[in-house]
Each structure stands twice: as C-alpha cells, then as structure tokens.
Design a protein around this motif. Structure first.
Motif, short mmCIF file in Angstrom:
data_model
loop_
_atom_site.label_atom_id
_atom_site.label_comp_id
_atom_site.label_asym_id
_atom_site.label_seq_id
_atom_site.Cartn_x
_atom_site.Cartn_y
_atom_site.Cartn_z
N PRO A 1 19.37 34.09 101.75
CA PRO A 1 18.98 32.77 101.25
C PRO A 1 20.03 31.71 101.57
CG PRO A 1 18.74 34.43 99.53
CD PRO A 1 19.53 35.06 100.64
N PRO A 2 19.62 30.52 102.00
CA PRO A 2 20.58 29.45 102.27
C PRO A 2 21.44 29.11 101.04
CG PRO A 2 18.45 28.90 103.20
CD PRO A 2 18.24 30.13 102.37
N ARG A 3 20.88 29.25 99.84
CA ARG A 3 21.63 28.91 98.64
C ARG A 3 22.82 29.83 98.42
NH1 ARG A 3 19.24 25.42 94.88
NH2 ARG A 3 21.19 25.71 93.74
N LEU A 4 22.84 30.97 99.09
CA LEU A 4 23.97 31.89 98.98
C LEU A 4 24.89 31.79 100.19
CD1 LEU A 4 22.25 35.04 97.41
CD2 LEU A 4 23.64 33.29 96.28
N GLY A 5 24.76 30.70 100.94
CA GLY A 5 25.64 30.46 102.07
C GLY A 5 25.22 31.10 103.36
N GLY A 6 24.06 31.75 103.38
CA GLY A 6 23.57 32.35 104.62
C GLY A 6 24.21 33.67 104.97
N GLY B 1 16.87 40.96 98.16
CA GLY B 1 15.57 41.48 98.55
C GLY B 1 14.60 40.36 98.87
N VAL B 2 13.74 40.58 99.85
CA VAL B 2 12.81 39.54 100.27
C VAL B 2 11.96 39.04 99.11
CG1 VAL B 2 11.03 41.20 100.98
CG2 VAL B 2 11.07 38.91 102.01
N PHE B 3 11.64 39.93 98.15
CA PHE B 3 10.81 39.51 97.04
C PHE B 3 11.62 38.82 95.94
CE2 PHE B 3 8.24 43.27 98.60
CZ PHE B 3 7.37 42.48 99.33
N ALA B 4 12.95 38.74 96.14
CA ALA B 4 13.80 37.96 95.24
C ALA B 4 14.18 36.65 95.89
CB ALA B 4 15.06 38.76 94.88
N SER B 5 13.42 36.25 96.90
CA SER B 5 13.72 35.03 97.65
C SER B 5 12.43 34.25 97.92
CB SER B 5 14.37 35.38 98.98
OG SER B 5 13.39 35.80 99.92
N ALA C 1 16.66 30.99 86.63
CA ALA C 1 16.48 30.68 88.05
C ALA C 1 17.46 31.42 88.93
CB ALA C 1 16.61 29.17 88.27
N GLY C 2 18.00 32.53 88.47
CA GLY C 2 18.82 33.39 89.31
C GLY C 2 19.95 32.66 90.02
N TYR C 3 20.05 32.87 91.35
CA TYR C 3 21.13 32.27 92.14
C TYR C 3 20.85 30.81 92.51
CZ TYR C 3 17.84 33.78 95.76
OH TYR C 3 16.71 34.00 96.50
N ALA D 1 19.10 22.07 91.22
CA ALA D 1 18.86 21.48 92.54
C ALA D 1 20.16 21.41 93.33
CB ALA D 1 18.27 20.08 92.39
N PRO D 2 20.09 21.57 94.65
CA PRO D 2 21.32 21.52 95.46
C PRO D 2 21.94 20.13 95.42
CG PRO D 2 19.37 21.50 96.86
CD PRO D 2 18.89 21.78 95.47
#
Length: 246
Positions: free
Chosen positions: A83-88, A93-97, A155-157, A161-162
């Motif tokens: 996920p981009p929100r985790l810096g790439g 897991g795909v279902f957690a994104s 909202a997890g990680y 809003a960014p």
C-alpha cells in the motif's frame, strides 16, 4: 472447505455504463474518492440500463456507491501487496488493502451525485470521482449515512487523510491557465491532484525528474523541490497539449 456450487462459478457480469472523467490515464487519479472535489465525471448508462425508470427516486440521494472494474490493472494478482500509505515497501494481504491488483479487479467508490440527465438515455453527473475515463461500472447503490458512516470504526494503517503538499505554478503554467476558459477550475484540479503527491510511494523527497500527469486534455509536468524550510513542494513546470499520437 466446501466447494463452490455450480451457480457460484464462472460468474459473468455486464457493465451498466462507463465513466467519462477528467482523468484520461490512471497515473494521478486520486487514491480515494472525494480527495479531488472539483474533479468532474459523468456516468453514462448503456442499453438496456439507460431507461429513466431505472433511476427514478435516485435524485433524493446526495451520494452513491459505484461498483466498478479496475480495467487498466492486470488480471494477475498476488496475496501480498504494498500500500502507498505504508511507503510502498511494507506488505499486507491483498484483502487488507484497497489495491487495484485484486482477484476480480472490483472497486468500490463513494461519489457525490450532482445531477441526473434523462433527456437522452441516462447520464449521472458526479463530484469527487476517482475513476479513470472508460471505467466500466457494474452497479449503483444509494449511500445511507445512518448505517454506513461509522464513527467508531478502526482504519488500520490509514487512520486519517494523507497530508497535502504545497503546489506552485511556474509563470509558463500560469500563462497557459490564464488563456483557457476553464483555467480557474483546471488550476484547482491540478492543485488538488498534485497536493496528494501522485509520485510512486517510495519517492518522497526532492528529485530532478520531471513527471507528467494527464488531466482533461492537457499534460501537466511537475517536479518535486524543497522550499526554504526543507519541506517538499511540487512545482508545475509546464502545461502542454499532448501530441496526436499520445
């Protein structure tokens, strides 16, 4: 684990319409709906779903859920994504994104309903849309805030809003905008899109590279730089019309 019943295998779905938006390409499209409020989009329903009876009563709702297909994404998928929100770099897991690289490439977007035009078929005018032009839409459902806006949800990680970057415009870019009839709205669209930093997540500092993002009928060329306080600023270097071959 039980096997799927025959009726649950080999499902086929028919798009009910497609999106026409300010985003010709997927690069630069906001990562979530509503982040670029001035982004204009229309959902054009196709036959036989373009019957005005199918949207009777829809004008009583301010927002809609759209189920759509990430048609620019490859059909392959992997169980882990970045996920981009985790810096790439970090994987989940795909279902957690909300990654576009999903088993069935399905997406869900919350958009504002601005207008319904039934003069020739059905056309829905949308606000805050985050979908690229040509996106196939599979379904529409009205948004119910009393059941779907859960203030106690985790909202997890991505808990908020960014943060947004400052966007500056060169004299050349300002001149192009000043000459256009839609210059004011286009300037704000560029600002809202670039403020979210559409560059790859692993690039978050100043760099010499000039990026390009297509919006409406133009290419916006921008570069990351540092201001006097060493904060990252995105500067619009130029605004050009794409070549006919593009």
């Amino acid at each position: 684990m039980t096997n799927p019943t025959p009726s649950a295998t080999g499902l086929t779905m028919q798009p009910i319409g497609h999106i026409e938006s300010d985003f010709p390409d997927k690069f630069g499209v906001p990562r979530q709906p509503g982040l670029a409020s001035v982004a204009h989009a229309e959902l054009i329903l196709v036959s036989p779903y373009d019957d005005p009876l199918a949207v009777r009563g829809l004008d009583a709702f301010s927002h809609l859920w759209l189920t759509f297909v990430f048609h620019h994404s490859p059909e392959r998928w992997t169980p882990l994504v970045r996920p981009p929100r985790l810096g790439g770099n970090a994987k989940v897991g795909v279902f957690a994104s909300r990654s576009t690289h999903r088993p069935n490439r399905l997406g869900l977007s919350l958009v504002e309903l601005l207008e319904i035009d039934t003069s020739h078929g059905v056309r829905l005018v949308l606000g805050g849309c985050d979908l690229v032009s040509g996106t196939p839409v599979l379904d529409i459902k009205p948004y119910l805030p009393w059941v779907e806006a859960r203030t106690d949800a985790r909202a997890g990680y991505a808990p908020e809003a960014p943060s947004l970057l400052e966007v500056r415009f060169s004299d050349a870019a300002e001149a192009v905008l000043a000459a256009r009839s839609d210059g004011t709205s286009l300037r704000e669209l560029i600002r809202q899109v670039l403020a979210q930093d559409p560059r790859p997540a692993y690039r978050n500092g100043a760099e010499e590279r000039v990026y390009g993002v297509r919006l409406r009928d133009i290419d916006v060329r921008f570069q990351a730089m540092e201001d006097a306080s060493r904060n990252i600023v995105l500067r619009v270097v130029d605004i050009v019309s794409p070549s006919p071959e593009a």
